[in-house]
Design a protein around this motif. Structure first.
Motif, PDB file in Angstrom:
ATOM      1  N   PHE A 229      31.302  38.323  43.158  1.00 61.22           N
ATOM      2  CA  PHE A 229      31.922  37.312  43.494  1.00 61.22           C
ATOM      3  C   PHE A 229      33.921  37.309  42.866  1.00 61.22           C
ATOM      4  N   LYS A 230      34.919  36.752  43.500  1.00 60.37           N
ATOM      5  CA  LYS A 230      35.326  37.128  43.133  1.00 60.37           C
ATOM      6  C   LYS A 230      36.794  36.263  42.869  1.00 60.37           C
ATOM      7  N   ILE A 231      37.908  35.803  41.832  1.00 65.46           N
ATOM      8  CA  ILE A 231      38.669  35.123  41.707  1.00 65.46           C
ATOM      9  C   ILE A 231      39.871  35.298  41.683  1.00 65.46           C
ATOM     10  N   THR A 232      40.808  34.271  42.462  1.00 66.66           N
ATOM     11  CA  THR A 232      41.866  34.738  42.481  1.00 66.66           C
ATOM     12  C   THR A 232      42.878  34.589  41.333  1.00 66.66           C
ATOM     13  N   LYS A 233      44.064  34.924  40.782  1.00 68.07           N
ATOM     14  CA  LYS A 233      44.763  34.583  39.946  1.00 68.07           C
ATOM     15  C   LYS A 233      46.443  34.312  40.141  1.00 68.07           C
ATOM     16  N   ALA A 234      46.723  33.645  41.224  1.00 71.52           N
ATOM     17  CA  ALA A 234      47.987  33.425  42.186  1.00 71.52           C
ATOM     18  C   ALA A 234      48.099  34.173  42.425  1.00 71.52           C
ATOM     19  N   GLY A 235      47.257  33.618  43.617  1.00 69.09           N
ATOM     20  CA  GLY A 235      46.677  34.999  44.566  1.00 69.09           C
ATOM     21  C   GLY A 235      46.924  36.370  45.075  1.00 69.09           C
ATOM     22  N   ASN A 236      46.250  36.511  43.612  1.00 72.03           N
ATOM     23  CA  ASN A 236      46.103  38.454  43.753  1.00 72.03           C
ATOM     24  C   ASN A 236      43.878  38.408  42.880  1.00 72.03           C
ATOM     25  N   PHE A 237      43.894  39.081  43.769  1.00 67.45           N
ATOM     26  CA  PHE A 237      42.177  39.569  42.964  1.00 67.45           C
ATOM     27  C   PHE A 237      42.395  39.583  41.375  1.00 67.45           C
TER      28      PHE A 237
END
Length: 760
Positions: A229-237
């Motif tokens: 599971f991964k999360i991006t913040k403003a398009g960055n992982f």
């Protein structure tokens, strides 16, 4: 012997599949009501419905989003598109403005992409191409094949939970994307995603739009653990498994076998993360298959309230899909524990179920009267929800409430007739509390987000909304009608002083009737008539009439039609005006307002204020002209195609007009209990009322040519009047039309047989 018995049984089964043969001797297979619902009707043109899964008045409208900007995409979907970005959990049905599209989910295969990409360039993001040939929509169910990923997506819905089923190919990288930044037209302020186990994720979106500043929390559960599971913040992982930012997205990745399905359940709440989880758990035991069965059982329960015989397949599809559209909004707006958000504050419903998404300006006309007949408990809860804004929140009845916030779209105080209609049909509502809420809004000036200053203070002082205030004619006329409604409730509770006060206000339409022009005309605050207006240009008309539709509002005095007829010179003169209205086409210059469409002469069926106009011939003894006109409108303004209505469906109103008209009667003035006779299109319609009785409409010798009423009877007793009453319908029984190819000009023509609507 066994073989003969089997052959006989097969023959019986085959015969049982068919009903009566038509003149061409082709048998018609007996249909279930739900099989006549096509959620794609209205997804093209400018109708603005969505094709996805929902249940009656659910919190969930789980549907594909093909775009989230532009007027054609008020519902997030348009039939002209061939790519989609995912499936979000909330949608508006048929409105002329947009919001929602909350918590989008999208399955993909392969390398992760962090944006949806461009609609016309799906390879720039995670979007997928799709074809209508592999798309399927039913009441409570939606299915589509995503060509770019070889994934089949299926959707269904519960009360507070969206159910997803994704069938993947064999892959190491089966992805399920969560995008809380998806929103239709609105502005995202903050988002959050976190995961606490390999089968659970949660988060929220804080946005601002037509539904105000609001949170949508979600809690989701996978049917199998994810591998990563991964999360991006403003398009960055990000390295974190809990991220809060304006632009946060989550990506769960699985290994799948060929044909393996992963189910996802998503509960939502406007109250809190814990409430979203609680809502999810309230329906957690449902598998996708069970949820789909439950959804379709819910729809069967509603749709089976009607049993329709005769007509064409297209007409039955339009009718039943219309019923379906009438039971999408308002929407459940309360968690399983009774908590809800309204006006930015938390409340707990006591003794009622809270709803929101009230398009009351559109739906008071026919949608709410229809729902009150079929399911009075819903109407009771709708009314108590509206009253609670005054009683519990200390605020005012809304004009157009979305997500517990009054966006003040449109004009008047249209919640008033919605509440009174429910009361008239027996809803258990405290009449004094209802009156207090009505009396309050009738003294509180709201500034409309669409139509400017309400002008209510001037209306109270002068007896009309003066010409310098936008849409002054429309506002004066709607206030006057709604004041009449309030007067009726005042009389019921024994407040004669208030009754007299509001009846005086109900006469205010007279103050803007210009006898020289023989029409309603703007009047200045000093009492002088406004100057000439260029009548063949749309722009100057829009200063004084909603959408510039003078031709709808020149007859909008539903509570005093008989008085209007006298103002216009009597029955003969009024009939001649109606003839002119429906015969003479407009030759207008300038940009036509989007809501004015579907012209027959100068009458525009796409604009709700005129919906009663075709029925007004009954008030002057020419009922046969109504019969011809409503048949023409049903045939020309509706179809079973994606662009199957002439304008915005408006949360049911466009369809409700068709439903009532197809049965042969229509509520010209909600609140006065008269339903004006038209021309039924079906041979037989059975309506299961919510009071344990059934009302049946039979049309003998009915056909496209036989559109004229020759005679009318109720339970075998002749009716010469060109209307029936709410009480007659509510008692149940059989209303029988004898139809023919030529007008019976004597039907409903005698003075005592005309509907009378007067304040004299």
């Amino acid at each position: 012997m066994k073989r003969n018995s089997l052959l006989l049984l097969q023959l019986i089964l085959i015969i049982s599949l068919f009903t009566s043969c038509k003149s061409d001797d082709k048998p018609i297979i007996k249909e279930k009501p739900i099989n006549n619902v096509d959620p794609f009707i209205g997804t093209g043109g400018i109708v603005h419905t969505f094709p996805g899964a929902t249940i009656p008045f659910s919190m969930i409208q789980l549907s594909p989003d093909t775009d989230t900007k532009g007027w054609n995409w008020c519902s997030g979907y348009h039939y002209s598109d061939s790519t989609l970005k995912g499936f979000s959990h909330t949608h508006l049905s048929g409105t002329g403005w947009s919001d929602l599209g909350d918590i989008l989910v999208m399955p993909t295969v392969g390398e992760l992409q962090v944006t949806a990409g461009e609609k016309d360039k799906p390879d720039t993001g995670w979007r997928s191409r799709f074809s209508h040939e592999t798309e399927k929509a039913e009441a409570g169910f939606y299915k589509v094949y995503l060509e770019d990923y070889n994934v089949t997506a299926e959707l269904t819905a519960g009360k507070r939970v969206g159910f997803h089923k994704y069938v993947f190919p064999e892959t190491e990288k089966a992805n399920i994307i969560f995008d809380p930044t998806n929103i239709i037209f609105g502005k995202v302020l903050e988002t959050k995603i976190e995961t606490t186990s390999a089968t659970e994720i949660s988060g929220y979106c804080l946005s601002e739009g037509w539904g105000g500043k609001r949170y949508v929390y979600f809690s989701a559960e996978f049917s199998k653990p994810y591998d990563s599971f991964k999360i991006t913040k403003a398009g960055n992982f990000s390295k974190h498994l809990k991220v809060i930012d304006k632009d946060v997205k989550g990506f769960a990745t699985f290994r799948t076998r060929a044909g393996e399905s992963i189910e996802v359940k998503v509960g939502i709440s406007a109250v809190s993360a814990n409430s979203a989880l609680m809502n999810l758990r309230s329906e957690k035991d449902n598998s996708f298959a069970l949820a789909q069965l439950n959804a379709q059982n819910e729809w069967n329960g509603i749709l089976s309230k009607f049993k329709v015989e005769g007509g064409t397949k297209e007409q039955r599809r339009i009718f039943y899909t219309g019923v379906y559209h009438n039971f999408i909004a308002p929407n459940l707006s309360m968690d399983i524990d009774g908590k809800y958000v309204a006006l930015g504050r938390q409340f707990k419903a006591e003794g009622f179920t809270n709803y929101s998404s009230f398009s009351t300006w559109d739906t008071f006309r026919a949608t709410k009267p229809l729902i009150s007949f079929l399911t009075p408990q819903y109407s009771q809860d709708f009314s108590k929800s509206l009253i609670a804004r005054h009683k519990d929140a200390g605020e005012h009845l809304p004009l157009w409430e979305l997500c517990g916030v009054d966006n003040t779209c449109m004009i008047g105080y249209p919640s008033v007739p919605v509440i009174y209609d429910a009361i008239q049909k027996g809803a258990d509502i405290n009449k004094k509390e209802a009156f207090a809420a009505m009396d309050d809004i009738a003294h509180f000036n709201k500034v409309s987000s669409s139509d400017g200053d309400g002008g209510l203070d001037e209306y109270i002082k002068l007896g009309y909304v003066p010409a310098h205030i936008p849409k002054n004619i429309s506002k004066t006329l709607e206030y006057a009608y709604e004041d009449w409604v309030i007067a009726q409730l005042a009389k019921e509770i024994g407040d004669i002083k208030k009754y007299d006060y509001y009846m005086k206000r109900a006469n205010n339409f007279r103050n803007i009737y210009n006898p020289e022009r023989k029409m309603f005309w703007p009047k200045k605050a000093n009492g002088e008539w406004f100057a000439d207006i260029v009548m063949d240009q749309w722009e100057p008309l829009q200063d004084h009439w909603i959408s510039g539709n003078k031709w709808a509002y020149d007859y909008f005095v539903p509570h005093a039609v008989s008085d209007l007829i006298e103002l216009k010179g009597g029955k003969e003169a009024f009939a001649a005006e109606l003839d002119h209205l429906f015969r003479v086409e407009l030759d207008m210059k300038g940009e036509e307002h989007a809501d004015i469409s579907g012209f027959v002469g100068s009458y525009a069926h796409g604009d709700e204020p005129g919906h009663a106009n075709p029925y007004l011939y009954n008030y002057v003894g020419e009922a046969w002209k109504t019969q011809a006109m409503v048949r023409k409108l049903m045939a020309e303004m509706y179809s079973d195609k994606p662009d199957g209505m002439i304008n915005n469906e408006d949360c049911g109103q466009m369809s409700a007009w068709y439903i009532f008209s197809a049965m042969g009667f229509y509520p010209v003035c909600p609140g006065d209990k008269k339903y004006i006779i038209g021309s039924p299109i079906f041979d037989r319609v059975s309506m299961d009322l919510g009071n344990g009785r059934t009302f049946i409409v039979v049309a003998k010798n009915n056909s496209n040519k036989n559109k004229y009423v020759q005679s009318l009877s109720l339970n075998g007793k002749e009716i010469t009047k060109s209307y029936i009453t709410q009480d007659q319908i509510s008692e149940g029984g059989i209303l029988t039309f004898e139809m023919g190819p030529k007008p019976n000009k004597a039907f409903g023509a005698k003075e005592g047989d005309l509907p009378v609507s007067t304040l004299q």
